[in-house]
Design a protein around this motif. Structure first.
Motif, PDB file in Angstrom:
ATOM      1  N   ASP A 430       0.813  -1.223   0.000  1.00  6.73           N
ATOM      2  CA  ASP A 430       0.000   0.000   0.000  1.00  6.73           C
ATOM      3  C   ASP A 430       0.847   1.273   0.000  1.00  6.73           C
ATOM      4  OD1 ASP A 430      -2.628   1.100  -0.028  1.00  6.73           O
ATOM      5  OD2 ASP A 430      -2.419   1.661   2.079  1.00  6.73           O
ATOM      6  N   ASN A 433       0.343   3.793  -2.838  1.00  5.91           N
ATOM      7  CA  ASN A 433      -0.938   4.500  -2.702  1.00  5.91           C
ATOM      8  C   ASN A 433      -0.857   5.595  -1.647  1.00  5.91           C
ATOM      9  OD1 ASN A 433      -3.880   4.876  -2.983  1.00  5.91           O
ATOM     10  ND2 ASN A 433      -3.957   3.978  -0.929  1.00  5.91           N
ATOM     11  N   LEU A 434      -0.168   5.318  -0.530  1.00  5.24           N
ATOM     12  CA  LEU A 434      -0.014   6.329   0.513  1.00  5.24           C
ATOM     13  C   LEU A 434       0.739   7.546  -0.025  1.00  5.24           C
ATOM     14  CD1 LEU A 434       0.960   4.059   3.561  1.00  5.24           C
ATOM     15  CD2 LEU A 434      -1.299   4.943   2.964  1.00  5.24           C
ATOM     16  N   LYS A 436       0.928   8.505  -3.167  1.00  2.53           N
ATOM     17  CA  LYS A 436       0.086   9.204  -4.138  1.00  2.53           C
ATOM     18  C   LYS A 436      -0.918  10.112  -3.430  1.00  2.53           C
ATOM     19  CE  LYS A 436       0.466   5.352  -7.391  1.00  2.53           C
ATOM     20  NZ  LYS A 436      -0.270   4.205  -8.002  1.00  2.53           N
ATOM     21  N   GLN A 437      -1.436   9.642  -2.304  1.00  3.08           N
ATOM     22  CA  GLN A 437      -2.362  10.481  -1.543  1.00  3.08           C
ATOM     23  C   GLN A 437      -1.692  11.757  -1.045  1.00  3.08           C
ATOM     24  OE1 GLN A 437      -5.152   8.604   1.335  1.00  3.08           O
ATOM     25  NE2 GLN A 437      -4.161   6.677   0.771  1.00  3.08           N
ATOM     26  N   ARG A 533      -0.249  13.032   9.364  1.00  5.48           N
ATOM     27  CA  ARG A 533      -1.198  12.790   8.290  1.00  5.48           C
ATOM     28  C   ARG A 533      -1.738  11.363   8.316  1.00  5.48           C
ATOM     29  NH1 ARG A 533       1.863  16.914   7.188  1.00  5.48           N
ATOM     30  NH2 ARG A 533       1.340  18.491   5.609  1.00  5.48           N
ATOM     31  N   LYS A 536      -5.507  11.079   7.641  1.00  8.13           N
ATOM     32  CA  LYS A 536      -5.780  11.420   6.238  1.00  8.13           C
ATOM     33  C   LYS A 536      -5.488  10.225   5.342  1.00  8.13           C
ATOM     34  CE  LYS A 536      -4.171  14.406   2.471  1.00  8.13           C
ATOM     35  NZ  LYS A 536      -3.267  15.518   2.085  1.00  8.13           N
ATOM     36  N   LEU A 537      -4.413   9.512   5.653  1.00  7.83           N
ATOM     37  CA  LEU A 537      -4.046   8.345   4.838  1.00  7.83           C
ATOM     38  C   LEU A 537      -5.008   7.180   5.050  1.00  7.83           C
ATOM     39  CD1 LEU A 537      -0.162   8.478   5.265  1.00  7.83           C
ATOM     40  CD2 LEU A 537      -1.509   9.162   3.275  1.00  7.83           C
ATOM     41  N   GLY A 539      -8.178   7.816   5.160  1.00  7.02           N
ATOM     42  CA  GLY A 539      -9.416   8.307   4.568  1.00  7.02           C
ATOM     43  C   GLY A 539     -10.312   9.027   5.550  1.00  7.02           C
ATOM     44  N   THR A 541     -11.244  12.392   7.314  1.00  8.27           N
ATOM     45  CA  THR A 541     -11.046  13.829   7.159  1.00  8.27           C
ATOM     46  C   THR A 541     -11.507  14.573   8.398  1.00  8.27           C
ATOM     47  OG1 THR A 541     -13.214  14.031   6.105  1.00  8.27           O
ATOM     48  CG2 THR A 541     -11.301  13.718   4.664  1.00  8.27           C
TER      49      THR A 541
END
Length: 694
Positions: A430, A433-434, A436-437, A533, A536-537, A539, A541
């Motif tokens: 993953d 993906n982390l 990219k976020q 963060r 946030k990683l 998902g 918010t």
């Protein structure tokens, strides 16, 4: 959390970590910069040095006069009788001095290649030798500990002096002390900086046996800490109640601290759990904890009454025999034995701060003292009292209520992380993906992630950086059989930040000698930025309009905590040097008294209680000597970076900033954000937040 390992060119971060960046626990101590004018024991007289300089000037002219004089004097300071006579030293200098810039550049490039090969392969060997101690590979055998304590590069220093490579480098790339680096910082180009960092390599001649002695002491201390688990499901209140799940096992001090943070979300049982954990901490500090409850599920324990039980019956016990403090002493004696080989940097305190950290210890202590006396801290404390509805308790140094996650039940977070990451492989997969976020492109995210391996840690976790192009940095994380819980995830994201720094500052570097960061504080800063963060990683918010202010208060409060323990760490080492023959019992009392004194000076005005020992619980003091002060600078740097990053492209700026490499700390910061390292931006934000929240 980093904890890192020393390489030939840099001490990156742990925890360099907490096992973190654990940089190689003393890979090559000699490469820790030291300010030295002349090394005791040199047989080369001043007349010979002057004669060599005159002959070189006659041969080459005076176009490189300053470097020539500096190099000859520096090489002479390192020469010993068994290296050859004064005549042989003269011949060596005349034959090996490089005057022409293009020839010196070629020499530099070749040396950089060789050093990268040595660093990289020694690092890989050390990873293999420490694998069973660092990773959850099953039961440890005595032979595992023996190999883990072996420093593979311990003889490299003496070898490079014996074959004269060290002298060739010292002669042509002499050492510049910190004052000179700061003087020339803004004037040097990248090549000149890289040359100066090569000059840091040969400053003192430390016998291999002393380096090996420290490597062994440090490895034993690290192993002691990595196995210091408390079986929380076996703890009971004085009236026999169980507060924690049967299978909860917490490592001291990291997991114990993180459990205290998590328990703020449990309004019913949380305070009772926190009180019990603090009692456990005090037993560890005092060393009256029953020896048999450490990493042992066979016994029950009532920490308040300090009673031990076996099969429901109370049994007599022996307390831990000051083992905690003996580990500190072992590290101290091993490092003190090296002092004599650094005439001016003649204490580990000086080498750690003016050398490794490149910020003098008095300057660090003065900054901490000023911040810890700030009136804003008392105002934050009053706000926490209001939010908690009770007076402050000592463990509220870890108050976590300003963060978004403090309002989310831990079980909810655990369910999410356990589902996402059942094992290290899942976290590894993953990572792109982390990234990219966080804004990295697909290509860049995949590249960075491909340079990071994920391993199951025996301890709390750490990051270990690669030292050679083509190798991977390692993220070590602790994942139970039920999957990665939120505490573990939070630490893993922190370590991931270290790994990203390690990758950028190696693979994006223009000169190998510049790879890494100025000190561990700078890699900690990025680790903190990643850690902040973590939701946030996942998902999650945060829609709270006051988040900006809450974060500022959280930063201000946590900085007080880490500066306090950093102050204890520094004062303990000053005490050690003032009492070099003290035993573990005397050191224990000194650490407790120092922690209470620091508490009474800075924390009592905020908390309203006196003589609390909680600042002595940090495991870093045991296995990572004088690492704690770097965390405070890491948080200051993090805050300033975060302020700068607002409204900018996060990934592009992180790449740019961490491509700077090993400038001096203040020069790095000025080029990164346009200002020097300071606590004032934190206090300014706290002032604004206090007004807004009220």
């Amino acid at each position: 959390m980093l904890h890192e390992y020393d390489s030939v060119t840099n001490k990156n971060s742990k925890p360099v970590k907490k096992q973190s960046l654990f940089l190689l626990a003393m890979f090559l101590l000699m490469f820790s910069p030291a300010l030295t004018k002349a090394q005791a024991g040199s047989p080369i007289p001043a007349t010979t040095v002057n004669d060599i300089i005159q002959k070189l000037t006659e041969k080459y002219g005076d176009s490189t006069a300053e470097r020539m004089e500096h190099g000859v004097k520096h090489a002479a300071s390192l020469w010993r009788a068994n290296d050859g006579t004064a005549k042989e030293f003269t011949s060596f200098c005349l034959d090996n001095y490089i005057n022409k810039a293009t020839d010196r550049e070629a020499f530099f490039k070749k040396v950089s290649q060789y050093l990268e090969a040595l660093n990289g392969h020694f690092d890989e060997i050390t990873l293999a030798l420490q694998k069973n101690v660092q990773l959850a590979t099953g039961p440890l055998l005595p032979i595992d500990k023996m190999f883990a304590g072996y420093s593979v590069g311990v003889h490299l220093q003496s070898d490079l002096y014996r074959n004269k490579i060290a002298f060739a480098i010292a002669l042509n790339f002499p050492y510049y002390p910190l004052a000179d680096k700061e003087k020339f910082a803004s004037m040097w180009n990248r090549e000149e900086w890289a040359y100066a960092r090569l000059g840091d390599l040969f400053v003192a001649r430390v016998p291999a046996k002393l380096e090996q002695a420290y490597a062994e002491a440090n490895t034993k201390a690290d192993l002691y800490i990595s196995e210091y688990n408390i079986e929380m499901g076996h703890l009971r209140t004085d009236d026999g109640k169980q507060l924690f799940p049967d299978d909860m096992v917490l490592l001291s001090h990291w997991n114990l601290r993180d459990e205290i943070k998590a328990d703020y979300a449990d309004e019913e049982q949380g305070p009772k759990k926190q009180d019990m954990i603090y009692e456990v901490m005090k037993r560890i500090i005092d060393q009256d904890i029953p020896e048999k409850v450490i990493n042992n599920p066979a016994y029950g324990w009532k920490p308040f009454a300090n009673k031990l039980y076996s099969n429901g019956k109370e049994v007599a016990f022996k307390p831990e025999p000051n083992t905690r403090y003996q580990q500190i002493l072992n590290n101290f004696h091993a490092l003190r034995a090296i002092d004599a080989y650094y005439p001016e940097m003649n204490t580990y305190i000086k080498r750690n701060f003016s050398g490794d950290m490149e910020i003098p210890q008095p300057e660090v202590e003065a900054l901490f003292d000023t911040y810890l006396r700030s009136p804003e801290l008392k105002q934050i404390g009053a706000l926490i009292v209001e939010r908690l509805g009770r007076p402050l308790r000592p463990y509220d140094i870890w108050y976590d209520g300003f963060k978004t996650r403090s309002s989310i039940p831990e079980q909810t977070l655990n369910e999410k992380t356990e589902a996402y990451y059942p094992d290290p492989k899942a976290f590894k997969e993953d990572m792109p993906n982390l990234l990219k976020q966080l804004g990295w492109s697909d290509e860049r995210a995949n590249f960075i992630a491909s340079k990071i391996a994920v391993d199951p840690a025996r301890g709390s976790g750490h990051a270990w950086g690669a030292q050679m192009i083509g190798e991977k940095s390692h993220l070590r994380t602790r994942i139970p059989s039920t999957g990665m819980n939120y505490k573990g995830y939070n630490i893993a994201v922190h370590e991931f930040g270290h790994n990203v720094e390690q990758t950028i500052s190696l693979y994006n570097m223009d000169y190998y000698m510049m790879h890494g960061v100025p000190s561990t504080a700078f890699t900690e800063a990025l680790a903190f930025i990643f850690q902040s963060r973590d939701l946030k990683l996942l998902g999650i918010t945060d829609e709270n309009p006051q988040t900006k202010y809450l974060n500022a208060l959280d930063n201000g409060w946590s900085l007080m905590e880490i500066m306090g323990v950093g102050m204890v760490d520094m004062k303990v080492w000053k005490w050690l040097y003032a009492h070099p023959n003290a035993d573990a019992a005397a050191l224990k009392m000194a650490v407790i008294n120092i922690s209470k004194d620091v508490w009474n000076t800075y924390f009592s005005p905020v908390f309203g209680t006196k003589d609390e020992p909680i600042l002595a619980i940090y495991s870093h003091m045991i296995s990572y000597p004088l690492y704690l002060p770097a965390y405070s600078y890491g948080q200051l740097i993090e805050f300033q970076l975060e302020e700068y990053l607002k409204g900018k492209n996060f990934s592009d700026e992180i790449d740019r900033i961490y491509e700077q490499g090993r400038l001096t700390p203040q020069q790095w910061m000025e080029e990164a954000v346009g200002q020097k390292i300071s606590a004032q931006p934190v206090l300014n934000a706290v002032d604004e937040a206090l007004k807004a929240i009220k």
